[in-house]
Every structure is written in C-alpha cells, then in structure tokens.
Motif scaffolding. Structure first.
Motif, short mmCIF file in Angstrom:
data_model
loop_
_atom_site.label_atom_id
_atom_site.label_comp_id
_atom_site.label_asym_id
_atom_site.label_seq_id
_atom_site.Cartn_x
_atom_site.Cartn_y
_atom_site.Cartn_z
N TRP B 146 0.83 -1.20 0.00
CA TRP B 146 0.00 0.00 0.00
C TRP B 146 0.87 1.26 0.00
CZ3 TRP B 146 -5.46 1.07 0.62
CH2 TRP B 146 -6.27 -0.07 0.43
N GLY B 278 -3.24 9.71 -2.38
CA GLY B 278 -4.27 9.24 -3.29
C GLY B 278 -4.51 10.15 -4.48
N ARG B 369 -7.04 -0.03 4.76
CA ARG B 369 -8.03 -0.95 4.22
C ARG B 369 -9.44 -0.42 4.41
NH1 ARG B 369 -9.83 -3.72 1.67
NH2 ARG B 369 -10.04 -5.89 2.30
N SER B 370 -9.66 0.22 5.54
CA SER B 370 -10.99 0.78 5.79
C SER B 370 -11.32 1.85 4.77
CB SER B 370 -11.07 1.37 7.20
OG SER B 370 -10.94 0.38 8.18
N HIS B 371 -10.39 2.75 4.51
CA HIS B 371 -10.65 3.82 3.55
C HIS B 371 -10.64 3.33 2.11
CE1 HIS B 371 -9.82 6.48 6.93
NE2 HIS B 371 -10.35 7.46 6.24
N GLY B 372 -9.69 2.46 1.82
CA GLY B 372 -9.53 2.05 0.44
C GLY B 372 -8.91 3.16 -0.39
N ALA B 373 -8.59 2.83 -1.63
CA ALA B 373 -7.95 3.82 -2.50
C ALA B 373 -8.83 5.04 -2.72
CB ALA B 373 -7.61 3.17 -3.84
N ASP B 374 -10.14 4.81 -2.84
CA ASP B 374 -11.05 5.94 -3.08
C ASP B 374 -11.22 6.76 -1.80
OD1 ASP B 374 -14.21 4.06 -2.92
OD2 ASP B 374 -12.23 3.60 -2.09
N ARG B 377 -8.15 8.97 -1.21
CA ARG B 377 -8.17 10.14 -2.09
C ARG B 377 -9.12 11.19 -1.52
NH1 ARG B 377 -7.00 10.96 -7.77
NH2 ARG B 377 -8.50 12.42 -8.69
N MET C 1 -18.30 7.24 3.84
CA MET C 1 -17.16 6.59 4.53
C MET C 1 -17.23 7.04 5.99
SD MET C 1 -13.93 6.39 5.67
CE MET C 1 -13.25 4.75 5.98
N GLY C 38 -7.59 9.23 -11.05
CA GLY C 38 -8.55 8.56 -10.18
C GLY C 38 -7.81 7.83 -9.08
N PRO C 39 -8.54 7.06 -8.28
CA PRO C 39 -7.89 6.34 -7.19
C PRO C 39 -6.81 5.38 -7.71
CG PRO C 39 -10.28 6.25 -6.97
CD PRO C 39 -9.99 6.82 -8.31
N VAL C 40 -5.78 5.18 -6.93
CA VAL C 40 -4.72 4.24 -7.33
C VAL C 40 -5.27 2.82 -7.33
CG1 VAL C 40 -2.87 5.73 -6.48
CG2 VAL C 40 -3.84 3.99 -4.97
N ASP C 41 -4.48 1.92 -7.86
CA ASP C 41 -4.91 0.55 -8.05
C ASP C 41 -4.79 -0.26 -6.76
OD1 ASP C 41 -3.69 -2.27 -10.04
OD2 ASP C 41 -5.66 -1.86 -9.14
N LEU C 42 -5.73 -0.01 -5.86
CA LEU C 42 -5.79 -0.72 -4.60
C LEU C 42 -7.26 -0.93 -4.28
CD1 LEU C 42 -3.11 1.25 -2.53
CD2 LEU C 42 -3.01 -1.19 -3.10
N PRO C 43 -7.58 -1.88 -3.38
CA PRO C 43 -8.99 -2.11 -3.06
C PRO C 43 -9.70 -0.84 -2.60
CG PRO C 43 -7.62 -3.82 -2.10
CD PRO C 43 -6.69 -2.82 -2.69
N ARG C 44 -11.01 -0.86 -2.78
CA ARG C 44 -11.80 0.31 -2.40
C ARG C 44 -12.21 0.24 -0.92
NH1 ARG C 44 -10.10 1.94 -6.93
NH2 ARG C 44 -11.51 2.58 -8.58
N VAL C 45 -13.01 1.22 -0.50
CA VAL C 45 -13.43 1.34 0.90
C VAL C 45 -14.03 0.02 1.40
CG1 VAL C 45 -15.74 2.23 0.25
CG2 VAL C 45 -14.79 2.75 2.49
N ALA C 46 -13.77 -0.29 2.67
CA ALA C 46 -14.27 -1.54 3.25
C ALA C 46 -14.84 -1.25 4.63
CB ALA C 46 -13.13 -2.55 3.36
N GLU C 50 -15.47 -6.35 7.06
CA GLU C 50 -14.55 -6.86 6.06
C GLU C 50 -13.09 -6.71 6.51
OE1 GLU C 50 -15.33 -5.17 2.23
OE2 GLU C 50 -13.43 -5.92 1.40
N VAL C 51 -12.79 -5.56 7.09
CA VAL C 51 -11.42 -5.33 7.53
C VAL C 51 -11.07 -6.29 8.67
CG1 VAL C 51 -9.85 -3.64 8.56
CG2 VAL C 51 -11.49 -2.91 6.85
N GLU C 54 -10.32 -9.77 7.32
CA GLU C 54 -9.00 -9.92 6.71
C GLU C 54 -7.91 -9.98 7.79
OE1 GLU C 54 -7.84 -7.09 3.69
OE2 GLU C 54 -5.71 -7.50 4.03
#
Lengths: 121, 523, 447
Positions: B146, B278, B369-374, B377, C1, C38-46, C50-51, C54
């Motif tokens: 990350w 981001g 992980r909670s925020h995520g890429a979006d 940003r 979020m 746009g957002p980088v290539d990583l998973p989106r909000v969780a 879910e967190v 993992e």
C-alpha cells in the motif's frame, strides 16, 4: 565600552577584555536560563562562537568580539543565569580574554555608533 | 551573538491576577486535584496479586539488590482513580478540533486498537521461528504494498520508529549510495529555511554541513537560489512537500530535475502527505526517499507524544541501501532477512533492534483498508477543502501569510494583524484554550513572524469547523476591541494557568525526591 | 465513509464559500503530469466487518506466545500485564492527545511523565531519567553518542555480552557520529574483559547485565576502571523486571543506564512499539537526548509540570541538537508507569523473584536432559545452554511439537560460531507443566 554588530560588548583593562552580550540582546532573548561559558585557557578567534546563551525557547551562539585566550569565565552564571537579564553589561559578563591584538577593539563601534545601529534594526 | 526572533515570555506575567471563585479544598467541580503517587501513603501496597515465591535468590549472592528501590504501589481502585483524574486534565482529539499544523490530528479509529490487540499480532515474539508467524510477515508485506502504491515508489524500509528516525534512515541511505559510487566529495545538504528542525538536525548528525535555500515571496523554494547552491559538493536536498507553509511546491519536478542533474538525491519530508495522498504520488515528482509518519497520515494514535512509526519509501537508486531487516519473497514465501548477505552488503546496518513498529503497522493497515484507495483520495480532498474553508472564513480578521492562491491541508497566518494591539501570537493561542480549543501550531515555520499554522484534517465536520471559526472570530473581535486582559493572562479556565517555563529551565526538577519537600516559590 | 463527516452538500457549500469551482481548483499547483486521474490501483473502501475478517485471518496464522509453552527472551519478554493498564491507555485523553507542548491542558500527560521519570530513576538507581526514547537499542546508541560529547573522545568499547542487535544499532549510529567502536567477542561471562581495552581515548565502556547469555554481573570494578581513565560507564539492561532483584546500575557506578522497558506494561508486539529507558547523572543532563519533564508553578502558584531543557532538542537547536529525536514513546511509557504503580516496590520484587524461580526450575529441568550443558551460572530469568545439535534445528523441531523453546544465538549472530547455543527465558508466565513439557520434548529431540 565597545560593541559588535552581533550585540556583544567589550571592556578592556590591562590587556584583558571583559566580554558579554548587550542589554538589547538580553531583552530579545527573553528570560536567560543557561549560559555555557568557555573553558579557561581556550583560544578564541574573533567572530567565532565561543559561548552559548539559552532562553527557554532559543539557544544562541555568542561570537568572540576579539581574539585571544580565556583567562577567566563567569561560572557564577551557572547558578544565576538571570543575572544576564538583570545586569547584562556589568555583572552579567561571560568571560575575560587576554587580547592578542588591541587594535581589534579600536575597530569596534562605540556606544553612540551602536545605538545608531540599533535604530536601523 | 546569533539573534533569533523567537524570544518570547516564558513565565507568567506578574499581573496575572487570581482566578475568581475558589473552592475550600483542592477540587474544582468535576476536576479533581491529584497529587503524585509518591505523595501518598502507598509505599508498601501493591495492586497485583502474585503467588509467594518458594525459591530464593541466594545463588546470586551479592548481586541481589539490597537498597530499597523507593517506589510506591497502588491498589487497583486507587490506580484507576489516579490515572482517570489525571486524564481529565488533558485535551484530546476526541474532545475537539485539534488544529496543530504539521501534526495531522485526525481521528484515531478504535477498530485499529481492537485489531492491534489480537493475540496473533500482540502476543508474538520478534525472534520466535519465522515459520510460526507467516501472518505477521504477510501484514507487513501488504502494508508495504500500500505504501509503495500510494507513493509510486518501488521499495520501502519499514523499520524506522518515528519520522525523525525515518529521516535518518533516508539520509543514511543517501550517504551509502554516494559511498558506493565512490563519490566522497559531497559534504553538504541543502534545506529550505522553512524546514522542520528534525531536517537540519538529522543532516548535521550524519556529518553533513547544512546550507539553507532561500524562500520566494510566495512561500516556495527559490529555484534560482537552489540552482546556485547545487554543485558537486551537495549530497542531497531535504524538502517538505507540501511545504511547512502549507503550500504545494509548484516547481517540485524542476527541483528534482536540478538536484539529480547535480548528482544529488532528493529527500522528501513526508509529514504533509495527508494533503496529497491518493491524488499525487511523490515518486512521480522525482523523490528519492520519503518518510511517512504513520501517526500523522495513517491515524496511528499520538498517545501523548508517541510511539510513532516512520517507514521510508525509496527510489530504485536508493532501494539497495535500506537497513536490516528486509522483507524478502523467497521460495518458501515471505521471510525477514536479518543479516547482510553478499548483495545487501551495501546496506548501512541496523537502525534498531528487531523489525519495526508492528503495533503501528497493524493500525495503519487497518486504516488504509478501511478507507480504500477511493477513501484515501477523499481524505486528501477533504483535508485540503477544510483548510481552505478555514482560511476563507478567517482571512478577513486574521492575516494569512500567503493570501494569494489556495493552501493545501494547512493554513498559515502571521501576526501582522496583531500589530499594535499589545497581544502576541502566544497570548492569542492561550486564549483559544479558554474557548475549548487546543491552540494551533505557533511560531513555526520560523520564516513567518509569529506564525499560526492551522491544520484541521478531514476528520472535522462542517459543524465543528464553523464552531472553531466562530471562536476565533470572537477572539479576533476581542483583540480589535482592545480586551487585552483576556489574552495577556490566558488561559483563565484551564486546569492550570500559564506555567513558568523559565523557572523550570533555570532550576530543573526532573523527578520527585524523598527528602523534605521544598516549595519552588521559596527558592 | 464512516471516518469522513463531510457530505456532498457540505463540500458544495464550502467550495462556494472559498470561491472555487471544484476541489481540483484547490490542487492547481500540482504539476499536470503528476495529477492522478482517479484512485490508485488498490482495493476500495471496506466496512469494519470486512477489515476485521482480513486481519483476523492474518492474525490467526500466527502462533501466539500464550498458546503453548513459551521460552523466548533475548530482548523481548512475555509478562502478564494487568487488565487495568490496557484499559487506561485506551482512554481518549491519553490515546488521542498530543505531545504536551501546551502544558495548561496537558497536565495529565505531564504528571505521568514526571512520575515515569522518577520511577525510571529509582529503578536504575540513577539521579535523573528522561521521558523515554524509542527503545533499548536506540537508547544505547544515544548513550554512546552522549558519552562522546561529554568526554570529547571518540572511541567506545562494547563487551561481548551486549545484545547483537544493540551492537549493530550502536555501530550504525555511532559510526555516523564519528565514534569508533570495538566490540569484544561474544562471551557468556566476561563483561570485565573490557577493562583491558580501556585507553585514554575511550569515551565510554558499554556492558550489559543481565547480558545476552543471561549472565548477571557486578560491574562496579569495570566502572572504576572506566572512571580512572576518564571514560563514562554505560550499563545496558534488556529485561527491566531484573531491576526488582539485582543491584542497580547506579549502585555499581554507571554514568548512564539504558534499558528496554517493554517488560513492564507492554506486550511483545512482534518487536515494537517498545520503550527506551534512559537515566544518567544529574550533572550530565544537559547533554542528554530526548524529552524531559520538569516541575514548576503556574501564575496562581500551583504546582504543575512542563517539558523543559528543550534547547537540547531538534526543534530549537536544529543542527546543534543533542539528537534528532522528536517523539518519545509516550503511550508505552504511560503503560510502563501504570504497571509500575500497580506493582509498587513490593510487587516488583516479588515478580522478579518469581521470574528467577521459574528460570531456576527450567534450568534444573534442562540440566537433567542428556546432552544439554548449562552455560550460564548466575542469571535472572534467562540463561544459555549448549546443545549437541544446532540450536535452530532443535527450536524448529520443538516448534513442531507446539513448544517455543527459546532463541538460537545464531539467529542474532550467524557468524559467531555459536550455532549450538540456545537462549532460554522463563518468566512468571511459565508454568511447571510448561517446563515439564519442554524437558520431555527436548529429551526426545536430542535422542
């Protein structure tokens, strides 16, 4: 008494210069909490740092206004650093230096010139 | 002597007056007066029940400690009271907007605390067989992924324990890289005048001479001055971006290009990463090394001063020069390589025992992980939006240091608006305490007189921002109305009033002592 | 979020107040080439679920120390921490507060730091202590550099009993500062071999007690030799609970005592965050690194605490600072202090004796295993044994049987030629059943 642009003062007697910081400098610094005086016997060079004066929020180098050898240091400032604020240009002296070259002192500002200089700051 | 402009009163004013109504004993409403643990009668108590040992230490003979340690104990209820009472005297993010510029005081999610305490993370020993902790190595690897992806950098050194430690890591990597090239003429590091104190402290510690780069009138690195100072004697530049004035260095790509053309490396202080995470990757800007403060951008708790964590992302050129240990992908999966092997003989050694701040890795990763890429940003966007909103709503009553153009995640004001009022930045900040807010960062960066640096972060709701604005506007109004007394002896409503820092420095009393207690006032 | 309070409507209105068309307008200074579309290539909000899923899965793949017999030490120790400690450090006012730069609203943190400094000074038998450093290894490195500053000499002698990670850390940082180091060959019980290496150029002597092999040593004679040569004496301790049983560094002539404080109040955490203890003679304190908390008065004459002697630190002295350190290990120091307050002197002494007891029992049990040689004679809670096979292999084999048998010395220093040496630690968390299981399993592995 002579003065440098960096706010040190010098008084000479029998080839020995007593050195300290001016009232302006002490006032700018705020409450002085610690002074690091040079060791007796140390060689000092005009314009180079030879002591440190600390307030709570700042540490300032003090530059030697003259070159020579330290013959006495005001170690009493260790217990009473507030003397520098109370009486910077007399009992708040830092060190006594045996002069290499008395002409260095002649070249420094006198009180009138220093006061004029302060007016430009 | 070397003059500085940060001399300011460090003792209360002599005309402080006294508080108003006083209770008959020490308490004040909900606030309890709480003495030191040494000032009570708990010298032979203990709040921990332990079985009686049956064996003795006679085998140790004279090595056994004979003299008393001199420490009291508390039963559990007494301990709880002691620490809860003390806690009530602390401000905290959980109470209100904490506008400390450069510190990124964002919300500390409690999920992170829960996950960091899972026995599989908290109850594992750094030296137990690696085959028994594959999940820990995997977590470190995911965090590394990350960090590298968000920054656009190919490598990361995870071990530094704080931001300053990370700076040291980066500068040591740079030094090692120059040595490997056989280039030993480079003795200088260039640092902007606005830099955080850790930057020159780190460079000087590593043995470099620090030279300053001038700043332009609009608060950025002076390119011409930089170009003039770059040369074959320069090992690196250390630049914060966005910088400590809260501004994005527009010429950052050119700064990097000039630096590389001169054979030097670009160290980026990542303290302000929250403004761009981001949305911009430092790797795309030409950065060679950047530390990331996990306790700033990635929400690990400030804990009253620490612990932090400062992993350093590295470019291709610097990647071989990371400290031990290294996370490697081997034939049997992930492993921690703890000792130099031939290739990594170029590594500069070890910066601390073990493997880094695992407890903070878990928290930071859970946050990411909670925020995520979006979400991340959005964090940068909201952080920048919030700072600009504050700047817009305060600029008519306070003087922004750089009024033209947007700021990034923090808004910088100077004290021109206080001129002639008899009120200083310090006084204004202390008055904020009475209004319920922790003061903003004061007198930093040094390049701005009486600086006030405000960083709200993305954590603040519109409501809290407006509350903050109202408080500051009301105070600014009081300044204008000449209500000097409110400010000069503020705070009036805090658990303690202004403290005498001069006394503390002149007569340092750094511990409680068992001799008869002397009062400080009597000395 | 869930962590972002602004709504789309808030953002729209706020942009209006600012006078910007869009959020992009606020990022106008970013070079076009660097703007990510746009957002980088990583998973989106969780969500939390879910967190949690993992991370729980990752944690589950690790064998926790508490899941079976556990005998690892070597710089990190498994002790029982009372439930109160972890509860208190999670209070908002401790967890989410900042460095106490505004003392009027940080007296909670500051008073705890003052108590912590007092506790550390008392435990180490020294005059003053700071508000903590990152960990024991960096504290040791800082001590060496401080000794160099104080004596104006640039050579340090390290005994063969100092933890190899600490040695490497000291070497890395001291060499940067221009201090040369000489480290004696690893030795189970030879701290005083450093005496022969002291010269007029020696800035400091660094010894460890109990050392990496567990040996507890009276280092008074070493301190005397160091002082006779004008050098400083630095005493390192990796197991802070040992202060409850053994002679203190101050009592043995230390000028600087450093330690890893993790044992008190803090979990193993796979190596961090930990807490570095740093204590020294009062006359040296202006050369000490790290934060210091001092007592003073407020304008109403009430007693309070502030950070003090800050001119040593980076934010003021900048390139002349005593160290570049900024943070301390705040929350870990708080945990240490709470645990220490709960233990008190009586509790710590008892805890220390229990540790020693379990270690003695473990030693006796292992001594009865054919082929095992006990190398350490005087120890606190850890000791070294020599096995008739590589220790790392034995540890793997025992691990297969659910026993974490200790740390092979070769893990710390593969080139030392001590592959058959195993470092075994037994704290109060070790039960007699654990010891028995260890004995039986080791007997089997060695046969």
């Amino acid at each position: 008494m002579r003065f440098t642009k960096d706010h040190e003062w010098v008084v000479v007697e029998d080839g020995v210069a007593t050195v300290g910081i001016t009232a302006y400098a002490a006032q700018q610094l705020g409450d002085v909490v610690f002074v690091e005086t040079p060791d007796v016997g140390k060689t000092v060079v005009q314009g180079e740092g030879f002591a440190v004066v600390e307030s709570v929020k700042a540490a300032s180098d003090v530059y030697a206004p003259v070159s020579g050898e330290v013959v006495e240091a005001n170690t009493g400032l260790g217990d009473s650093p507030e003397t520098v604020n109370a009486d910077p240009e007399q009992s708040g002296w830092f060190a006594k230096v045996r002069l290499n070259d008395p002409a260095q002192v002649e070249a420094l500002m006198d009180r009138a010139a220093y006061d004029a200089y302060l007016g430009t700051l | 002597m070397s003059m500085n402009n940060v001399g300011r009163p460090t003792a209360p004013n002599s005309d402080s007056g006294s508080g108003g109504f006083a209770a008959l004993t020490g308490g004040r409403g909900l606030l309890q007066d709480e003495a030191l643990i040494f000032e009570r009668d708990g010298w032979f108590k203990t709040g921990v029940d332990l079985p009686e040992p049956v064996l003795s230490a006679e085998g140790l003979g004279d090595l056994v400690r004979q003299e008393a340690i001199g420490l009291p104990g508390l039963s559990e209820p007494e301990a709880m009271r002691h620490y809860v009472r003390l806690s009530q005297k602390n401000h905290a993010i959980d109470l209100a907007l904490y506008p400390l510029g450069s510190c990124t005081m964002k919300h500390n999610p409690r999920l992170n605390e829960k996950l960091a305490r899972l026995p599989g993370f908290a109850d594992i020993h750094p030296l137990q067989p690696q085959s028994t902790v594959p999940g820990a190595l995997e977590l470190m690897d995911r965090l590394a992924h990350w960090l590298k992806t968000l920054t656009g950098m190919p490598a990361v050194a995870l071990t530094p324990k704080a931001g300053a430690h990370g700076e040291l890591c980066g500068i040591l990597a740079i030094r090692a890289a120059h040595e490997a090239r056989g280039d030993d003429a480079r003795k200088v590091v260039l640092v902007p005048t606005s830099a955080h104190g850790t930057n020159p402290a780190t460079a000087a510690f590593v043995g470099y001479t620090v030279r300053e780069i001038a700043q332009t009138a609009d608060g950025r690195v002076d390119l011409a001055d930089l170009e003039a100072k770059l040369g074959p004697d320069v090992a690196a530049i250390m630049v914060t971006n966005p910088n400590t004035c809260g501004l994005f260095e527009r010429d950052i790509v050119e700064i990097a290009r000039l630096t590389h053309a001169a054979g030097a490396f670009f160290y980026c202080d990542g303290a302000n990463f929250n403004a761009i995470v981001g949305r911009v990757r430092p790797g795309d800007l030409g950065v060679d090394a950047m530390h990331i403060n996990l306790h700033k951008t990635f929400s690990t708790p400030h804990g009253g001063g620490g612990p932090g964590a400062g992993p350093v992302v590295l470019s291709e050129a610097l990647a071989p020069f990371a400290p031990a240990p290294w996370l490697v992908h081997g034939p049997n999966g992930l492993a921690l390589a703890e000792h130099e092997v031939d290739d990594a003989a170029r590594a500069f050694g070890r910066m601390s025992a073990f493997h880094g701040q695992m407890g903070m890795f878990v928290r930071a990763y859970a946050y990411m992980r909670s925020h995520g890429a979006d979400g991340l940003r959005q964090v940068a966007e909201d952080a920048v939006l919030n700072a600009n909103y504050l700047k817009a709503r305060l600029s008519d009553v306070m003087s922004p240091a750089f009024p033209h153009g947007p700021c990034m995640h923090e808004a910088l004001f100077d004290d021109r608006w206080l001129e002639g009022t008899g009120i200083t930045t310090l006084d204004f900040a202390k008055a904020m305490i009475d209004e319920g807010f922790h003061p903003m960062t004061m007198y930093f960066p040094l390049v701005v007189h009486g600086a006030m640096l405000i960083e709200p972060t993305e954590t603040e709701s519109r409501q809290e921002l407006d509350r903050f604005v109202e408080a500051l506007r009301a105070l600014a109004g009081a300044v204008k109305a000449g209500d000097v007394e409110r400010f000069r002896n503020a705070p009036h409503l805090a658990p303690l009033r202004r403290l005498d820092e001069t006394l503390a420095a002149r007569k340092p009393r750094l511990r409680w002592r068992p001799e008869a207690v002397q009062t400080l006032a009597a000395e | 979020m869930r962590y972002l309070p602004l709504t789309a409507e808030d953002r729209r209105q706020m942009l209006g107040v600012i006078g910007a068309d869009s959020i992009d307008a606020l990022f106008v200074d970013v070079p076009a080439s660097a703007v990510l579309p746009g957002p980088v290539d990583l998973p989106r909000v969780a969500g939390e679920l879910e967190v949690e899923r993992e991370l729980t899965a990752l944690a589950a793949r690790n064998r926790s120390a508490g899941s079976g017999p556990f005998f690892c030490g070597a710089g990190a120790y498994r002790h029982h921490v009372p439930a109160t400690v972890d509860h208190i450090i999670q209070r908002s006012e401790y967890l989410t507060s900042y460095t106490p730069y505004q003392p009027e609203i940080a007296q909670g943190t500051l008073q705890v730091l003052f108590e912590f400094q007092t506790q550390v000074a008392a435990l180490t038998g020294m005059e003053v202590a700071n508000a903590s450093l990152y960990d024991g290894s960096t504290a040791a490195a800082e001590a060496v550099m401080m000794a160099s500053r104080v004596t104006r000499r640039s050579h340090a002698v390290l005994s063969g009993g100092v933890h190899p990670h600490y040695v490497r850390t000291i070497e890395t940082l001291a060499h940067v500062a221009g201090v040369t180091t000489e480290r004696l060959a690893p030795a189970v019980d030879a701290e005083d071999a450093v005496i022969a290496q002291i010269t007029p150029q020696t800035a400091c002597v660094v010894v460890q007690t109990p050392n990496i092999f567990g040996t507890a040593t009276d280092v008074t004679r070493i301190a005397q030799a160091a002082h006779a040569a004008g050098a400083l004496m630095i005493v390192v301790t990796t197991e802070a609970v040992s202060y409850g049983l053994l002679k203190s560094p101050g009592d043995m002539g230390a000028d600087i005592a450093v330690a890893e404080g993790q044992s008190i109040g803090n979990a193993l955490n796979f190596g961090g965050p930990y807490v570095g203890l740093f204590a020294c003679r009062e006359k040296l304190v202006r050369q000490a690194p790290g934060r210091l908390c001092g007592e003073t008065l407020d304008s109403d004459g009430r007693r309070g605490f502030v950070l003090t002697l800050s001119t040593r630190e980076q934010h003021i002295r900048r390139d002349k600072a005593t160290s570049n350190i900024c943070t301390n290990s705040g929350l870990c120091a708080l945990a240490f202090s709470i645990h220490m307050s709960l233990l008190g002197e009586q509790g710590l002494r008892r805890l220390a004796l229990l540790n020693h007891q379990q270690a003695l029992r473990t030693r006796d049990a292992l001594a009865s295993v054919p082929g095992v040689e006990i190398l350490t004679r005087r120890f606190f809670n850890e000791f070294a044994v020599r096995l008739p096979m590589p220790a790392a292999e034995a540890v793997e084999a025992l691990s297969g049987q659910g026993i974490l048998a200790g740390v092979p010395y070769s893990r710390l220093e593969p080139e030392a030629g001590l592959d058959d040496v195993l470092l075994v630690c037994a704290t109060e968390t070790v039960t007699d059943d654990d010891i028995n299981a260890f004995r039986l399993a080791l007997t089997e592995v060695l046969s």
